[in-house]
Design a protein around this motif. Structure first.
Motif: not given
Length: 304
Positions: A181-204
């Motif tokens: 993941a040399n561009n980690p943007s998608m990994a960051a999106v997955a982390q933000a969506l994870d209910g165990r982490a930020a638990g945000r919705s995609l539209d946020e």
């Protein structure tokens, strides 16, 4: 709104990214203050960790300018032991570790001011109930929870994500996160969506992705009949460039105008370990030439 700043890997080209961020911060002063998650891979991981620790982009750029030759220090004795680079990494990581220790001391991920996500690759992940012993990607983060890496030393995480194969030795069984993941943007999106982490919705989610400069690399021949020795370095570069493009495509498709990619096409290639003064000046000059007007407009329209 959940704001994500993502920073690519690229070795010495971290100077370009840090200088670009410094200019962007001057044009948009709340850039770092308002960010919720900073993701970074390899040299971008160092930048991300430093920003999360309260360092300014200018301070980070100064680290690259002033200490690059120490970080990429290739001694005669190292070459002798490695049989002239035949059986060992190009560089020891001692210089890099020394510089990181000066800046981060014994701080852990949990002591940083911002949430971070730092990719690496575990060469020997232990067996679990659902997975056999095998290598696998690892995404270090400081969100609370059972899978948190809050107790991990910042210096060790930085050394793991920057352990580029053939350039630096593996650190504690990990190599550079750029292999996945040399561009980690998608990994960051997955982390933000994870209910165990930020638990945000995609539209946020709002994502600003900072590149380390695109190089005009290509293989001219239509018939390439190479062996492993010829493919070694080009293949690593191709894999890293490929996964960067995949992440960019995925984020554009999922987020639309809530995703912005800021990058630059270099007129000539820059090796990730090129610490010559002329190259450092070239990177700074390139960052100074990037037009930031569209980026600033996007930041305002995205509610950053």
């Amino acid at each position: 709104m959940y704001r994500i700043l993502s920073i690519d890997g690229g070795g010495i080209k971290g100077l370009f990214s840090a200088t670009l961020l410094d200019r962007l911060l001057k044009a948009f002063p709340s850039l770092i203050e308002n960010v919720d998650l900073i993701a970074g891979t390899s040299t971008g991981g160092i930048v991300a960790l430093a920003l999360a620790d309260g360092k300014t982009p200018a301070q980070i750029a100064a680290l690259y300018r002033d200490r690059a030759s120490t970080i990429f220090d290739d001694s005669f004795w190292d070459d002798l032991i490695d049989l002239g680079k035949a059986v060992g990494a190009d560089y020891s990581n001692k210089g890099l570790k020394r510089e990181l220790s000066k800046h981060f001391g014994d701080r852990t991920l949990g002591q940083l001011d911002k949430r971070v996500l730092i990719p690496a690759f575990d060469l020997d992940a232990p067996e679990t109930r659902s997975r056999p012993r095998a290598w696998k990607p690892k995404f270090f983060h400081n969100y609370p929870g059972r899978d948190s890496d809050r107790d991990e030393p910042v210096v060790d995480v930085a050394l793991r994500t920057t352990a580029a194969p053939t350039y630096f030795p593996a650190h504690q069984g990990y190599v550079d996160g750029g292999v996945v993941a040399n561009n980690p943007s998608m990994a960051a999106v997955a982390q933000a969506l994870d209910g165990r982490a930020a638990g945000r919705s995609l539209d946020e989610l709002v994502v600003l992705s900072i590149g380390s400069g695109t190089e005009p690399k290509f293989i001219r021949s239509r018939k390439v009949d190479w062996g492993w020795g010829q493919w070694a370095r080009p293949l690593i570069s191709m894999m890293i460039s490929g996964v960067m493009g995949v992440a960019d495509f995925q984020c554009r498709q999922l987020l639309g105008d809530r995703y912005f990619r800021l990058d630059h096409v270099f007129k000539s290639g820059v090796d990730i370990d090129d610490t010559r003064e002329a190259t450092l000046n070239y990177l700074v000059d390139a960052a100074a030439q990037v037009d930031l007007h569209r980026t600033v407009r996007w930041l305002r329209s995205a509610g950053w």
